[in-house]
Design a protein around this motif. Structure first.
Motif, mmCIF file in Angstrom:
data_model
loop_
_atom_site.group_PDB
_atom_site.id
_atom_site.type_symbol
_atom_site.label_atom_id
_atom_site.label_comp_id
_atom_site.label_asym_id
_atom_site.label_seq_id
_atom_site.Cartn_x
_atom_site.Cartn_y
_atom_site.Cartn_z
ATOM 1 N N GLY A 13 6.249 -2.534 -14.343
ATOM 2 C CA GLY A 13 6.773 -3.547 -15.246
ATOM 3 C C GLY A 13 6.530 -4.964 -14.756
ATOM 4 O O GLY A 13 5.886 -5.189 -13.723
ATOM 5 N N VAL A 36 13.756 -3.415 -13.101
ATOM 6 C CA VAL A 36 12.560 -3.106 -13.883
ATOM 7 C C VAL A 36 11.927 -1.831 -13.330
ATOM 8 O O VAL A 36 12.044 -1.538 -12.134
ATOM 9 C CB VAL A 36 11.574 -4.302 -13.837
ATOM 10 N N GLN A 37 11.268 -1.093 -14.199
ATOM 11 C CA GLN A 37 10.591 0.123 -13.775
ATOM 12 C C GLN A 37 9.264 -0.212 -13.088
ATOM 13 O O GLN A 37 8.673 -1.263 -13.346
ATOM 14 C CB GLN A 37 10.334 1.024 -14.978
ATOM 15 N N LEU A 74 8.218 -9.180 -14.516
ATOM 16 C CA LEU A 74 9.318 -10.131 -14.558
ATOM 17 C C LEU A 74 8.760 -11.533 -14.336
ATOM 18 O O LEU A 74 7.726 -11.694 -13.680
ATOM 19 C CB LEU A 74 10.355 -9.849 -13.472
ATOM 20 N N VAL A 125 12.988 -2.843 -8.343
ATOM 21 C CA VAL A 125 11.958 -2.059 -9.023
ATOM 22 C C VAL A 125 12.237 -0.593 -8.748
ATOM 23 O O VAL A 125 12.103 -0.115 -7.622
ATOM 24 C CB VAL A 125 10.552 -2.441 -8.543
#
Length: 116
Positions: A16, A12-13, A18, A114
């Motif tokens: 972001g 994920v950037q 999760l 990340v």
């Protein structure tokens, strides 16, 4: 012997979100305080969040305000909602009894990365 299986990790950037899940194979899940731990490269595995059977939560300072731990006792499942993720959150995430984990209950973990 309890079996714990984590899922929901991924790439994920920064910024972001999760949601991690942990399914426990025990009918006594709701008897225990449960926690999410993480292991980052070059670090020791540490507890980031815990929740009692009654729903009382505690968080490490590094994740407070960004992560939310919850549990569904009817489904024997633990969750970790992670928002505003940072590169330093990159780690393998595990669930276990908290605050003193059971050494023979560690599952495979789920990788969270990340990165942009």
């Amino acid at each position: 012997q309890v079996r714990l299986v984590e899922s929901g990790g991924g790439l994920v950037q920064p910024g972001g979100s999760l949601r991690l899940s942990c399914k426990a194979s025990t009918s006594r899940f709701n008897d225990f305080t449960m926690g999410w731990y993480r292991l980052a490269p070059g670090s020791q595995r540490g507890l980031v969040a815990s929740i009692s059977s009654g729903g009382r939560t505690n968080y490490a300072d590094s994740v407070k305000g960004r992560f939310t731990i919850s549990r569904d006792n009817a489904k024997d499942t633990l969750y970790l909602q992670m928002n505003s993720l940072k590169p330093e959150d990159t780690a393998v995430y595990y669930c276990n009894v908290a605050p003193a984990a059971w050494n023979n209950a560690w599952g495979p973990g789920t990788q969270v990365t990340v990165s942009s």
